[in-house]
Design an enzyme around this catalytic site. Sequence first.
Site, PDB file in Angstrom:
ATOM      1  N   PRO A 186       0.808  -1.205  -0.211  1.00  0.00           N
ATOM      2  CA  PRO A 186       0.037   0.137  -0.031  1.00  0.00           C
ATOM      3  C   PRO A 186       0.731   1.292   0.062  1.00  0.00           C
ATOM      4  O   PRO A 186       1.808   1.282   0.721  1.00  0.00           O
ATOM      5  CB  PRO A 186      -0.792   0.218   1.431  1.00  0.00           C
ATOM      6  CG  PRO A 186      -0.807  -1.687   1.670  1.00  0.00           C
ATOM      7  CD  PRO A 186       0.666  -2.218   1.214  1.00  0.00           C
ATOM      8  N   ASP A 239      25.183 -30.111   1.680  1.00  0.00           N
ATOM      9  CA  ASP A 239      25.810 -29.439   2.991  1.00  0.00           C
ATOM     10  C   ASP A 239      24.983 -29.503   3.956  1.00  0.00           C
ATOM     11  O   ASP A 239      25.491 -29.771   5.210  1.00  0.00           O
ATOM     12  CB  ASP A 239      26.045 -27.940   2.278  1.00  0.00           C
ATOM     13  CG  ASP A 239      26.928 -26.813   3.340  1.00  0.00           C
ATOM     14  OD1 ASP A 239      28.207 -27.434   3.861  1.00  0.00           O
ATOM     15  OD2 ASP A 239      26.403 -26.077   3.930  1.00  0.00           O
ATOM     16  N   GLU A 293       9.751  11.092   7.614  1.00  0.00           N
ATOM     17  CA  GLU A 293      10.449   9.922   7.234  1.00  0.00           C
ATOM     18  C   GLU A 293      11.859   9.985   8.125  1.00  0.00           C
ATOM     19  O   GLU A 293      12.442  11.161   8.445  1.00  0.00           O
ATOM     20  CB  GLU A 293      11.177  10.032   5.643  1.00  0.00           C
ATOM     21  CG  GLU A 293       9.766   9.833   4.744  1.00  0.00           C
ATOM     22  CD  GLU A 293      10.440  10.050   3.359  1.00  0.00           C
ATOM     23  OE1 GLU A 293      11.755  10.501   3.203  1.00  0.00           O
ATOM     24  OE2 GLU A 293       9.795   9.554   2.340  1.00  0.00           O
ATOM     25  N   SER A 323      25.115 -32.557   5.735  1.00  0.00           N
ATOM     26  CA  SER A 323      26.409 -33.351   6.205  1.00  0.00           C
ATOM     27  C   SER A 323      27.103 -32.447   7.201  1.00  0.00           C
ATOM     28  O   SER A 323      26.984 -31.465   7.229  1.00  0.00           O
ATOM     29  CB  SER A 323      27.087 -33.291   4.761  1.00  0.00           C
ATOM     30  OG  SER A 323      28.586 -33.417   5.071  1.00  0.00           O
ATOM     31  N   ARG A 357      47.457 -31.418  -4.177  1.00  0.00           N
ATOM     32  CA  ARG A 357      46.815 -31.793  -2.743  1.00  0.00           C
ATOM     33  C   ARG A 357      48.050 -32.401  -1.723  1.00  0.00           C
ATOM     34  O   ARG A 357      49.040 -33.103  -2.206  1.00  0.00           O
ATOM     35  CB  ARG A 357      45.790 -32.986  -2.831  1.00  0.00           C
ATOM     36  CG  ARG A 357      44.814 -33.023  -1.594  1.00  0.00           C
ATOM     37  CD  ARG A 357      44.202 -31.563  -1.320  1.00  0.00           C
ATOM     38  NE  ARG A 357      42.932 -32.017  -0.505  1.00  0.00           N
ATOM     39  CZ  ARG A 357      42.860 -31.434   0.815  1.00  0.00           C
ATOM     40  NH1 ARG A 357      43.879 -30.753   1.140  1.00  0.00           N
ATOM     41  NH2 ARG A 357      41.731 -31.701   1.637  1.00  0.00           N
ATOM     42  N   HIS A 391      34.558 -18.864   3.960  1.00  0.00           N
ATOM     43  CA  HIS A 391      34.414 -18.569   5.608  1.00  0.00           C
ATOM     44  C   HIS A 391      33.220 -17.727   6.017  1.00  0.00           C
ATOM     45  O   HIS A 391      33.003 -16.750   4.943  1.00  0.00           O
ATOM     46  CB  HIS A 391      35.667 -17.857   6.186  1.00  0.00           C
ATOM     47  CG  HIS A 391      36.881 -18.998   6.026  1.00  0.00           C
ATOM     48  ND1 HIS A 391      38.253 -18.619   6.009  1.00  0.00           N
ATOM     49  CD2 HIS A 391      36.838 -20.295   6.305  1.00  0.00           C
ATOM     50  CE1 HIS A 391      38.940 -19.728   5.940  1.00  0.00           C
ATOM     51  NE2 HIS A 391      38.229 -20.631   6.203  1.00  0.00           N
TER      52      HIS A 391
END
Length: 1092
Positions: A109, A257, A118, A260, A379, A751
Amino acid sequence: MSAKAISEQTGKEFLYKYICTTAAVQNRFCCATVTADTVWDRLTQDHPWLLTERLVVKPDQLIKRRGKLGLMAVDLNLEGVQEWLKSHLMTEITVGKVKGTLKNFLIEPFVPHCQEEEFYVCIYASREGSQVLFHHEGGVDVGDVDTRAQKLSVRIDDKLTEEIVIQQLLKHVTDEKKEVLANFIIGLFNLYEDLYFTYLEINPLVVTKDGVYILDMAAKIDSAADYICKPRWGDVEFPPPFGREAYPEEAYIADLDAKSGASLKLTLLNPKGRIWTMVAGGGASVVYSDTICDLGGVDELANYGEYSGAPSEQQTYDYAKTILSLMTSEKHPDGKVLIIGGSIANFTNVAATFKGIVRAIKDYQGPLKENEVTIFVRRGGPNYQEGLRVMEEVGKTTGIPIHVFGTETHMTAIVGMALGHRPIPNQPPAAAHTANFLLNASANATTPARTRNTSFSEHKLTNSVTDVMMPTAGVPPAKATTLFSRQTKAIVWGMQTRAVQGMLDFDYVCSRDEPSVVAMVYPFTGDHKQKFYWGHKEILLPVYKNMADAMKKHPDVDVLINFASLRSAFDSTMETLLYPQIHTIAIIAEGIPEALTRKLIKSADEKGVTIIGPATVGGIKPGCFKIGNTGGMLDNILASKLYRPGSVAYVSRSGGMSNELNNIISHTTDGVYEGVAIGGDRFPGSTFMDHVLRYQDTPGVKMIVVLGEIGGTEEYNICQGIVDGRITKPVVCWCIGTCATMFSSEVQFGHAGACANQASETAVAKNQALQEAGAFVPNSFDELGDVIKFVYDDLVANGIIVPAQEVPPPTVPMDYSWARELGLIRKPASFMTSICDERGQELIYAGMPITEVFKEEMGLGGVLGLLWFQRRLPRYACQFIEMCLMVTADHGPAVSGAHNTIVCARAGKDLVSSLTSGLLTIGDRFGGALDAAAKQFSKAFDSGLLPMEFVNKMKKDGMLIMGIGHRVKSINNPDMRVQILKDFVKQHFPSTQLLDYALDVEKITTSKKPNLILNVDGFIGVAFVDLLRTCGGFTRDEADEFIEIGTLNGIFVLGRSIGFIGHYLDQKRLKQGLYRHPWDDISYVLPEHMSM
């Protein structure tokens, strides 16, 4: 990922539903959403106010400054809204550098008001509490509210009052509106805290004589608080940033995710790009993205993502196949590259996760070749050598070019290779195998010549808390400069036996006099002892049910390592803070809500306790102490020389990257003095500056390395410390996340704290500030090792660092389980099985995954075929087995097995005991006729005896023919069970030679006595022989062997168990009491001299 933006509609729904204020909040729940699929008639039925009110329409897609961009229409009727949407809905626009399509709009509205009505209000989280901003002028021209607005800092656990709000925030508000605004702001702040908002902005907030109106709203909530707020939040949808599509693959990975304990993240940046990544670790994933962008690959970078936290093989497979499916969906003229990278893992079994990736590569080898995909792998970590081996092997077997590297190669070197900026080595230098370190540490040929045993200027301590100053009254106690020493004693919260054993092995190679872990706390069991190894010797560590007992019995403990889950980590840490003997707490759990973490920080600061974490692997002090899984397995501990102190101290956010720093520092300097990973949350328990100042005040530390990150402003404190002269030691610093400024839309990295909310929080800005302050800042992460070496060499040249001769550590025996994992030993198994395998993600029956069993609708008969016969039997055979189970399920309560079950049930015994009582009656006289009948009839038939000869021989030998005869049924009163089975067998079996033989025998026996029929036991026995011999799945010898080993009795046992359980449940349901046999049904036969 913690603080997540929600849509304006979601935020307003939360506010309208849960705000508690005396201020009259107007237009509650008057929000209607419009998309391209909206049916207007349905929308007006659900929101009838659309037909009567003047309206406002605007996109609800996380777009800032919509008013200034002309993306709002006000004071329209419904027809006007529909007309305006025709030119805006599903149109593409550019906001800043971001292009996106307007898909989702909000209709509300229209509120007539003037500028003086305001206002602006915003609440956001900070480390010390919450900040409330208020400005008496709201709207699109509010400007820089950070400098113009009134600001009120609300400390943790403090509450707002009307008096404080009016005094601090409402100075420029007219008196008639102060009370309404103050009450609303208090209610809004309480809502913000109760629903775990991290950011809540309303602009403008309109206040008229009718009440308060929420015109525009932006909000973020702490997604980690879902387990607390789920009843009030419901199922919250987190929209993607404007300009980035919400892909179903992202939702699929997010669902994986959520289900798990590991971390699985995927963000699609450019699905048509040629550079794809599959990186392990939240910090490492950012570093790889940085390097790709630094080398000019930003426009071709297809995705950002990470997997970490030891995902299972199946989870890694699901993650990998999603990425492979996406990258092979569309060809690229230059082919594509996949970078499977990662830092040196602390506890993830690299070989196990790589097996999942290898499975996915094999499944997609065709599309990978078609798309000309080249794969680069780097790795390190537990069992990484086996992981690299299987990755190399799959490259050879599939023909896909896969280049594999280990810890001997710099972490991001493969990016340069993949993008053509550096050559690909033909023969990468082979790193020593895990076993070489563990079995023969002193002979390790990779030990650098210039190493050291200890710093000549190292500050000697007798315990870890001697430098803690006594607190002054009214002043919080100072935190310790030295957190760990060779005498540090710790308690571990949680049954983390692997982590504890790793700590004890570290203690042993550091030549500590005694273990650093003295006890464990685990509230889910009673007090007991847990066995561990101290070198070659077995030792017992106490496990306590409650923390009070552990603290009381071990007063020398000053460190607690908290492995509690995210749901219980807060409570267990708060309990720990009650004990003044504790000076350091490490919190491992990821996903603790920010509000709870900030309460922990406040309490710890008040008590002078250092918190490491949450969301961390911990920290390590070579030669002294390590937290949990920090530093990885012993091979990495030894390779990185973490068993004795070096001269370099570091602090990082990322746990995986801290292990990479161990590797880099060990290759470029004399090693690590201490290293801490403070954790990836927005508000870690301790900060970069906390640890940098500790290192500054520690004589043994000669240089400091900081691996910062995008998000937050903590690195600026280091800048100030250098400028002010508080930090005088050389600081090498690099902030990861430089790629963020190159992306067109906002990306939340792995992170929770890795997201810049303003320009000063970007990695680029922080790196520049650090360099200007005097820190040594490389040009990229690739050069970090070079800069560290440059600073270290300079310190050596100036005599500040004097390297010492290496002293080899003691050899630590390898655990049996790990030796087997590495393939170093073999041992005959105690058991052998060939029918089932439950070790993987999916249960397997005789080689068939359980999902296939259901997909093929094999039924119980099919499962029995797999588990009993290791065969997939024909459909008719499976049906016959199921029919046999049905007809043998029960034969009334009078038979011996059912009778025993009933008596046992009425004696109050449990189901298993009652069932066992009934099953124990099965034998030659009850139920055992299946096997006996099959054997007798088979032997007679196979030996060539005619039916009459067989009957006569059995009579002559004085033996009953098993499977012949019935107490009630006869040739004139046939057993319908037999008739049903006979009709099926005759219709479906390819041959019924033995059954026909048995029916001929029945003709002979019934001619003598009508009840000497082939009973149901006999029928099943002979029919089963026909089935095994003629179905085509067995050789004759195999069929005979199954009969000989008692398979058919299994049919009766399995079937009759159904009935026995039914009788047990029936007796319990009828509440029948203890059974006592009536006297009149017993014939008492006593010796004559005893009779009356």
